[in-house]
Design a protein around this motif. Structure first.
Motif: not given
Lengths: 252, 358
Positions: A60, A86, A88, A90, A92, B165-167, B169-174, B358
């Motif tokens: 990231l 992963y 996170h 927090n 959402h 970022p809270n939304q 970030t998980v997608l960016l880690a795919k 990010y």
């Protein structure tokens, strides 16, 4: 010993100021090796650099200097993310999706084969206790339910490396038990786990190694049993006591 | 990263955007606006004269200005020789009709009834032209001006919400390329607007056809032109979203950009069309460079105007008309340059998103 994660002399500096000349060093020359199949607790006070380390590990962010290897490939090779899960700190999720839709969406992007995905979604929703709420929008979920969904989401691709950033925040007691069971299950199948948490009791229960970051430096990396051994006698000491002198270094 | 993975991501992002639009109620708000316009069109009734039979070699010609002035109209057209005299568009008032008839001219007149009989409007057009007049207004004023403005505002929040970022970030880690997430979101918004534009245009076209019996296919050209117009300007909103992740900046930034582009477009057209004197070669060069580099909303409106053959229904901006009369307006180049701008801006946004921390 094969390592799932290797940090070699990694530094991360966030530029600040109008000409980006100033900067905050979030990580300073970190060297860390996480053996395959280990469950490692990453601990440290606030602003120690834990989240930065996780972000670098997930590609990231990019390190200012040093190299990172993830599952035997450089971290810049994002193909290995297909075998990484992963959570996170927090989390959402899009509130308009249902639990079922979210897992199919995220599972597809995690490159889970389309023929295997529906079964995997059914199994995981069942595992985290959300099978009967699968068609409800996430907007109606409590924080604990969102966390459970987050746990299901990381297991979609049967990962070789799990990165869990504060995964139990908002979870009730059964939820925490479920979390511990899931980690144990993943360890059993050879998955490497990196757990970032401030809940020391939880770390003690699931981790077999501890890494301590303070002020961007790796202060300690050792088996949990070594940290718990009381240096003044033959008995053990609480993890908190072992960490206290390390954390106090950040105040000094 | 291979293409199938990127395409898979784009497909999922398009689907996600539609879900987002449904839940943010934007889908329903825009659909409601279209339904209101469709209802308005269904309420239209028309009675009066049919179009004159004209042959291919008979082109409309402007009426003697003095007669037109006496009839109360600045612009009137003669539509070919019929019987003993010319039939003309004439003023709706009885005096105008009388004057025209005294001159030996036949007079067009139709009565438009709007709002299921609530309002009556007399027009000096034949039936088909009266319907086209309505279509030109729906296309030019409602869709291409107010519509584009509102859609830019309403869709400006899609990307900043997604890029939180809270939304994300998980997608960016795919294991999918970041650029495909961004391009997928852009494509999703574009497709969403295309669907809404199609509902609006097809709905009003059908409604007017059902209520008046007149189906004019030219009006349907509004759909692609609207989507292209929106897509060009939305690319700038995408760049702002990547840089700032802030909805307010995206709303005001893209509107301000639209106004600036209009200004640049108009200034350059005035410079060339009116052949303005007193400008230094440097300022001329800068004006030309600005015009060709930036999107050209004025040109897009002019292209829509010409596609609808709207001359006779509304006035063309004189500077644009002067440019066209001199043969210096190149619609293909103008659209291509605007599309190139959108592509470059999207590429910058994708590059920025690909490399940012990010």
């Amino acid at each position: 010993m094969p390592f799932a994660v290797v940090f070699e002399n990694v530094t991360k500096r966030y530029p600040t100021g109008p000409f980006r000349r100033g900067g905050v060093e979030a990580l300073r020359g970190v060297n860390l090796r996480i053996p395959r199949g280990a469950v490692v607790g990453l601990l440290g006070p606030n602003r120690a650099g834990k989240t930065t380390l996780v972000k670098l590990l997930l590609s990231l962010s990019r390190p200012t200097s040093g190299t990172i290897t993830r599952l035997d490939r450089p971290a810049s090779d994002t193909r290995t993310l297909a075998k990484v899960g992963y959570v996170h700190e927090n989390q959402h999720f899009p509130r308009y999706l249902t639990a079922d839709e979210l897992l199919r969406f995220y599972g597809s992007l995690a490159l889970v084969p389309s023929e295997a995905l529906p079964k995997q979604v059914d199994r995981l929703l069942d595992l985290v206790g959300l099978a009967d709420r699968r068609h409800e929008p996430i907007a109606r979920f409590s924080k604990g339910m969102v966390q459970r969904l987050g746990l299901a989401q990381v297991l979609l691709n049967e990962p070789d490396l799990l990165i869990l950033d504060e995964p139990t925040e908002g979870l009730d007691l059964p939820g925490r038990r479920l979390f511990r069971e899931l980690v144990a299950l993943q360890k059993k199948r050879g998955c490497t786990v990196l757990l970032v948490s401030h809940v020391l009791s939880e770390v003690e229960q699931v981790c077999d190694r501890i890494a301590v970051l303070v002020g961007g430096r790796l202060m300690k990396e050792a088996p949990l049993s070594d940290l718990l051994r009381d240096p003044k006698g033959n008995g053990t000491r609480p993890l908190e006591h072992a960490l206290q002198p390390l954390y106090e270094a950040s105040l000094g | 990263m291979n293409l199938p993975t990127a395409l898979l991501t784009i497909r999922w992002m398009v689907r996600d955007t539609f879900r987002q639009s449904l839940v943010s109620r934007l889908f329903w708000v825009m659909l409601s606006v279209s339904v209101l316009c469709v209802l308005f069109c269904l309420s239209v009734r028309i009675s009066g004269d049919e179009a004159l039979p004209t042959r291919e070699y008979e082109t409309p010609m402007r009426l003697n200005p003095e007669i037109a002035r006496q009839m109360g109209r600045d612009n009137a057209f003669a539509f070919g020789l019929v019987g003993s005299g010319l039939a003309v568009e004439a003023a709706a008032d009885p005096l105008g009709k009388k004057l025209a008839r005294d001159e030996g001219l036949d007079v067009f007149q139709t009565e438009l009834t709007l709002g299921f009989g609530a309002f009556k409007v007399l027009t000096a057009r034949d039936r088909k032209d009266a319907v086209r007049w309505l279509q030109v207004w729906l296309s030019g004023a409602v869709a291409d001006t107010v519509g584009i403005f509102l859609v830019l505002i309403w869709t400006a929040g899609f990307l900043p919400t997604f890029l939180d970022p809270n939304q994300v970030t998980v997608l960016l880690a795919k294991p999918v390329p970041r650029w495909s997430l961004l391009v997928g979101k852009y494509a999703g918004v574009l497709l969403f607007v295309a669907v809404q534009a199609s509902v609006f245009v097809l709905g009003t076209w059908l409604a007017l056809g059902i209520s008046t019996g007149i189906f004019d296919g030219l009006y349907l050209l509004t759909i692609p032109l609207l989507v292209v117009h929106f897509g060009i300007f939305y690319s700038f909103s995408v760049l702002l979203a990547v840089w700032t992740r802030n909805t307010v900046v995206c709303v005001f930034g893209s509107l301000l950009f639209w106004v600036v582009c209009w200004g640049m477009n108009y200034a350059r057209v005035s410079m060339v069309g009116r052949n303005l004197e007193g400008m230094t070669p440097v300022s001329r060069g800068m004006m030309e460079a600005g015009y060709w580099m930036l999107p050209k909303p004025g040109d897009m409106s002019l292209i829509l105007y010409d596609a609808l053959k709207a001359e006779g229904f509304s006035m063309k901006v004189p500077e644009f008309k002067a440019l066209q009369d001199q043969g210096k307006f190149h619609p293909e180049l103008s659209v291509l340059a605007s599309l190139a701008f959108a592509l470059v801006i999207l590429a910058i946004a994708a590059r920025e998103f690909q490399t940012m921390d990010y």
